[in-house]
Design an enzyme around this catalytic site. Structure first.
Site, mmCIF file in Angstrom:
data_model
loop_
_atom_site.group_PDB
_atom_site.id
_atom_site.type_symbol
_atom_site.label_atom_id
_atom_site.label_comp_id
_atom_site.label_asym_id
_atom_site.label_seq_id
_atom_site.Cartn_x
_atom_site.Cartn_y
_atom_site.Cartn_z
ATOM 1 N N ASP A 25 0.861 -1.178 0.000
ATOM 2 C CA ASP A 25 0.000 0.000 0.000
ATOM 3 C C ASP A 25 0.898 1.228 0.000
ATOM 4 O O ASP A 25 2.041 1.172 0.463
ATOM 5 C CB ASP A 25 -0.870 0.031 1.258
ATOM 6 C CG ASP A 25 -1.949 -1.039 1.246
ATOM 7 O OD1 ASP A 25 -1.934 -1.881 0.330
ATOM 8 O OD2 ASP A 25 -2.797 -1.041 2.155
ATOM 9 N N SER A 54 7.543 3.131 5.282
ATOM 10 C CA SER A 54 8.728 3.764 4.711
ATOM 11 C C SER A 54 8.571 3.882 3.206
ATOM 12 O O SER A 54 7.574 4.411 2.737
ATOM 13 C CB SER A 54 9.974 2.958 5.078
ATOM 14 O OG SER A 54 11.139 3.646 4.704
ATOM 15 N N HIS A 77 5.172 -7.239 -0.492
ATOM 16 C CA HIS A 77 5.074 -8.524 -1.169
ATOM 17 C C HIS A 77 5.867 -8.500 -2.473
ATOM 18 O O HIS A 77 6.339 -7.452 -2.907
ATOM 19 C CB HIS A 77 3.609 -8.839 -1.473
ATOM 20 C CG HIS A 77 2.732 -8.890 -0.263
ATOM 21 N ND1 HIS A 77 2.112 -10.043 0.172
ATOM 22 C CD2 HIS A 77 2.345 -7.922 0.612
ATOM 23 C CE1 HIS A 77 1.396 -9.794 1.252
ATOM 24 N NE2 HIS A 77 1.521 -8.500 1.535
#
Length: 362
Positions: A144, A331, A220
């Site tokens: 995200d 981050s 991911h």
């Protein structure tokens, strides 16, 4: 007659300012001032007003670096591990949810009392159906976040935000041996960028994704690829929010980061997890030897680890959408990869994106 004598220090000695304290005060104050400036820039962007690029000077960067962000991040990490009393969990997490706009309806466990500490709450898992992985496109978003920049890499420079660049070689470090990456040897006289491109007619592309504190903190695999090598750069832990990325040139080269390199069906592929303030901990699930934000590190150094061995000639195979790692708070993820010239991004600068959504395809 038996009273103890009281000794008092001179007034000047009591109020003596030490260099370390001055650095903490000035550096911390300046960091607060920059946060306020970043807030004003965000408000202008929301109103559609273009913000001119104003880069920090060397003394401003040095002053920012004087703030002990590595120490503060380790302290924050330990605080996150402290188990909260059951009665305190809901108020603390609710405040965080309200501040950063967290959507707990997507969480695999919605009950706030389930999370024993802040660290568990930050690393919460999502419901399987919350992030469907796009099967129609070759590269998906690994996390995200917010798209800061994307496009072709040109002249060995990569844009961290529009108008602010950093060196490709400084970011990735020296060329990794071709034996580890199964690549054909590029001519020695070629530029660093040309050495990464292994197939004729291909180009080098990049994409920068910023994870805010309220975002899902795991990342991911963005495609099907093989991870052959890991390079860990200890470094500063400055903020990487868009305002600071617009202000400090080569910010990502200053900060601690973990560079995973390998190959996919079109050639070179890399994913870099960039650390930030309060994000000293970067975890890669298949790499148990990785330890980030260590108290002892040499400035400008890096350490390499190869996943290619006598028993494993292929490295670590990753499937698109497979769990790869996590941050403690949020981050930045940087993708740099090789692809044919007809590769197209399906993005807009500044857009919000979620893990599993399309980044681009052929």
């Amino acid at each position: 007659t038996d009273r103890r004598k009281l000794h008092t220090a001179p007034v000047g000695q009591v109020f003596r300012l030490r260099p370390f304290h001055v650095l903490i005060a000035t550096g911390g104050g300046y960091a607060g001032y920059r946060k306020y400036e970043d807030y004003k820039l965000e408000q202008l962007e929301k109103r559609g007003i273009e913000v001119p690029v104003k880069l920090a000077s060397e003394w401003e960067v040095a002053l920012y670096k004087s703030v002990p962000t590595r120490l503060l991040s380790r302290a924050w990490g330990r605080l996150n591990q402290v188990e909260l009393p059951t009665w305190l969990r809901k108020p603390v997490y609710s405040l965080y949810i309200w501040t950063f706009g967290v959507n707990m309806k997507e969480a695999a466990v919605e009950d706030l009392h389930h999370y024993r500490n802040l660290s568990e709450f930050f690393r919460r898992k999502l419901k399987p159906q919350a992030r469907p992985v796009c099967c129609l496109h070759s590269v998906i978003s690994p996390s995200d976040g917010k798209i800061l920049n994307f496009g072709q890499v040109k002249n060995c420079e990569v844009e961290q935000v529009k108008g602010v660049t950093y060196s490709l070689e400084s970011f990735l470090g020296p060329r990794i041996s071709t034996e580890e990456l199964h690549f054909s040897q590029a001519p020695a006289g070629n530029s660093f960028q040309q050495q990464l491109v292994t197939k004729e007619g291909n180009e080098l592309y990049h994409c920068v994704i910023y994870l805010a504190p309220g975002d899902y903190h795991c990342f991911h695999s963005p495609t099907d690829w093989r991870v052959s090598h890991r390079r860990h750069f200890p470094g500063s832990l400055m903020s990487v929010n868009p305002g600071v990325a617009r202000w400090i040139k080569e910010l990502f080269c200053h900060n601690e980061r973990v560079v995973l390199t390998g190959d996919w069906k079109y050639g070179f592929f890399s994913l870099t997890a960039v650390g930030a303030t309060n994000v000293g901990s970067i975890r890669i699930y298949f790499d148990q030897d990785l330890h980030t934000n260590s108290p002892c590190y040499s400035k400008g150094s890096y350490n390499d680890f190869s996943f290619i061995s006598n028993n494993n000639k292929e490295g670590i195979p990753m499937r698109k959408g497979e769990h790869l790692g996590e941050f403690n708070l949020g981050s930045t993820i940087v993708l740099i990869f090789e692809a044919p010239k007809d590769f197209k991004f399906h993005l807009k600068p500044g857009q919000k994106i979620r893990f599993g959504e399309a980044l681009g395809s052929l």
